[in-house]
Enzyme design. Structure first.
Site, PDB file in Angstrom:
ATOM      1  CE  LYS A  37      -5.024   2.426  10.257  1.00  0.00           C
ATOM      2  NZ  LYS A  37      -4.307   2.172   9.007  1.00  0.00           N
ATOM      3  CG  ASP A  64      -2.294   5.140   8.571  1.00  0.00           C
ATOM      4  OD1 ASP A  64      -1.278   5.825   8.722  1.00  0.00           O
ATOM      5  OD2 ASP A  64      -2.353   3.913   8.842  1.00  0.00           O
ATOM      6  CG  LEU A  65      -2.654   8.871   2.828  1.00  0.00           C
ATOM      7  CD1 LEU A  65      -2.853   9.945   1.756  1.00  0.00           C
ATOM      8  CD2 LEU A  65      -2.986   7.501   2.254  1.00  0.00           C
ATOM      9  CE  LYS A  66       1.756   3.877   9.073  1.00  0.00           C
ATOM     10  NZ  LYS A  66       0.532   3.317   8.492  1.00  0.00           N
ATOM     11  CG  ASP A  69       8.842  13.233  -0.822  1.00  0.00           C
ATOM     12  OD1 ASP A  69       9.942  13.788  -1.050  1.00  0.00           O
ATOM     13  OD2 ASP A  69       8.261  12.511  -1.649  1.00  0.00           O
ATOM     14  CB  ILE A  70      11.809  17.212   0.233  1.00  0.00           C
ATOM     15  CG1 ILE A  70      10.953  17.349  -1.021  1.00  0.00           C
ATOM     16  CG2 ILE A  70      13.041  16.375  -0.026  1.00  0.00           C
ATOM     17  CD1 ILE A  70      11.630  18.165  -2.108  1.00  0.00           C
ATOM     18  CG  ASN A  72       7.846  22.447  -2.144  1.00  0.00           C
ATOM     19  OD1 ASN A  72       7.113  23.363  -1.791  1.00  0.00           O
ATOM     20  ND2 ASN A  72       7.939  22.042  -3.408  1.00  0.00           N
ATOM     21  CB  THR A  73       7.098  16.643  -1.727  1.00  0.00           C
ATOM     22  OG1 THR A  73       8.111  17.071  -2.633  1.00  0.00           O
ATOM     23  CG2 THR A  73       6.236  15.601  -2.389  1.00  0.00           C
ATOM     24  CB  THR A 123       2.860  -1.205  16.053  1.00  0.00           C
ATOM     25  OG1 THR A 123       2.064  -1.173  14.877  1.00  0.00           O
ATOM     26  CG2 THR A 123       2.530  -0.018  16.907  1.00  0.00           C
ATOM     27  NE  ARG A 184      -3.832  -8.666  16.226  1.00  0.00           N
ATOM     28  CZ  ARG A 184      -3.760  -7.555  15.462  1.00  0.00           C
ATOM     29  NH1 ARG A 184      -4.265  -6.418  15.906  1.00  0.00           N
ATOM     30  NH2 ARG A 184      -3.206  -7.592  14.269  1.00  0.00           N
ATOM     31  N   GLY A 213      -7.678  -3.352  13.429  1.00  0.00           N
ATOM     32  CA  GLY A 213      -7.996  -3.805  12.069  1.00  0.00           C
ATOM     33  C   GLY A 213      -8.533  -5.215  12.083  1.00  0.00           C
ATOM     34  NE  ARG A 214      -3.930  -7.617  10.371  1.00  0.00           N
ATOM     35  CZ  ARG A 214      -2.611  -7.657  10.271  1.00  0.00           C
ATOM     36  NH1 ARG A 214      -2.042  -8.535   9.465  1.00  0.00           N
ATOM     37  NH2 ARG A 214      -1.860  -6.833  10.962  1.00  0.00           N
TER      38      ARG A 214
END
Ligand code: C5P
Length: 238
Positions: A37, A64-66, A69-70, A72-73, A123, A184, A213-214
């Site tokens: 990711k 993973d940019l989440k 926005d409106i 169109n963007t 989360t 975890r 991740g960690r």
């Protein structure tokens, strides 16, 4: 892209801010054992070139940019993202149904097998945080509400805590994917996460993929830790 091994159900989060660290972790792991990711920090630091470099190592990428926005963007950004050849990406469900429908339609035009997920409630947030923001629902109800909206908007699934995967699987079709961060092992530090779960319980709750991740990237032997998480999760999947 790669291998005869079945697609791993573990996605390792490359949460770092430079190419060297990202490639070092990727080289310590194995594309047969996990997908990777790439999140905001790494993408903002390195730009799209990091995608190419990770693809060259044969990994499938969850970008993973989440996006939020409106319509169109988001649509135009999704068009660009679709051209990167990634496996999975996501948008915020709080952007609303129109934004999600348009994004999915656009992605299908550019790259039809890229999975598009909705982010429900992060989360790191708990019931108290939701109240503070102004939501009337508790986390579980709000996640289900947003997940249903994602489903109506034709997204392929959602990112949610494994705590919520059970109720999602009970209420939405089984092919609607639950990708679950906040994982975890027993005794691990929970860092900044609020709602965590072990790989075994995540699997029993119906999670389709776990994001770790960690606990893996900061362990002394990332590949060995990955193997332990993967085994515990995949052996207990429904
Ligand atoms: O290190 P850790 O296992 O907590 O990393 C979890 C990863 O999953 C991070 O990259 C975080 O941004 C991401 N994530 C999350 N909760 C969400 C969506 C993504 O923790 N709802």
């Amino acid at each position: 892209m790669s291998s005869e091994a079945p697609l791993s159900k573990v996605i390792v989060a490359l949460d770092c801010n430079n190419e060297n660290d990202a490639l070092e972790i990727a080289n310590l792991l194995d594309p047969k054992l996990c997908n990777l990711k790439i999140g905001l920090e790494l993408f903002i630091s390195c730009g799209p070139s990091i995608i190419k470099k990770i693809h060259n190592l044969n990994y499938k990428i969850f970008l993973d940019l989440k996006l939020n926005d409106i319509s169109n963007t988001v649509l135009k950004s999704i068009n660009t993202i679709g051209k990167l050849g990634i496996w999975m990406t996501n948008i915020h469900s709080s952007g609303g149904k129109k934004m999600m429908l348009n994004a999915q339609e656009e992605l299908r035009k550019v790259q039809k097998d890229c999975l598009l997920l909705g982010v429900t409630i992060l989360t790191s947030l708990n019931d108290k945080d939701l109240k503070e923001i102004g939501f009337q629902n508790n986390v579980n109800n709000q996640v289900l509400r947003m997940a249903s909206l994602c489903h109506q908007s034709k997204l392929n699934g959602i990112v949610c805590s494994a705590n919520e995967a059970k109720v999602i699987k009970e209420n939405l079709p089984s092919e609607f994917i639950c990708v679950c961060p906040g994982i975890r092992a027993l005794g691990d530090d929970i860092d900044d996460q609020s709602r965590v779960m072990t790989p075994m319980l995540a699997a029993k709750n119906g999670a389709d993929y776990i994001v770790v991740g960690r606990p893996i990237t900061r362990s002394r032997d990332p590949k060995n830790t990955l193997t332990i998480f993967k085994k515990e999760f995949e052996e207990n999947m429904r």
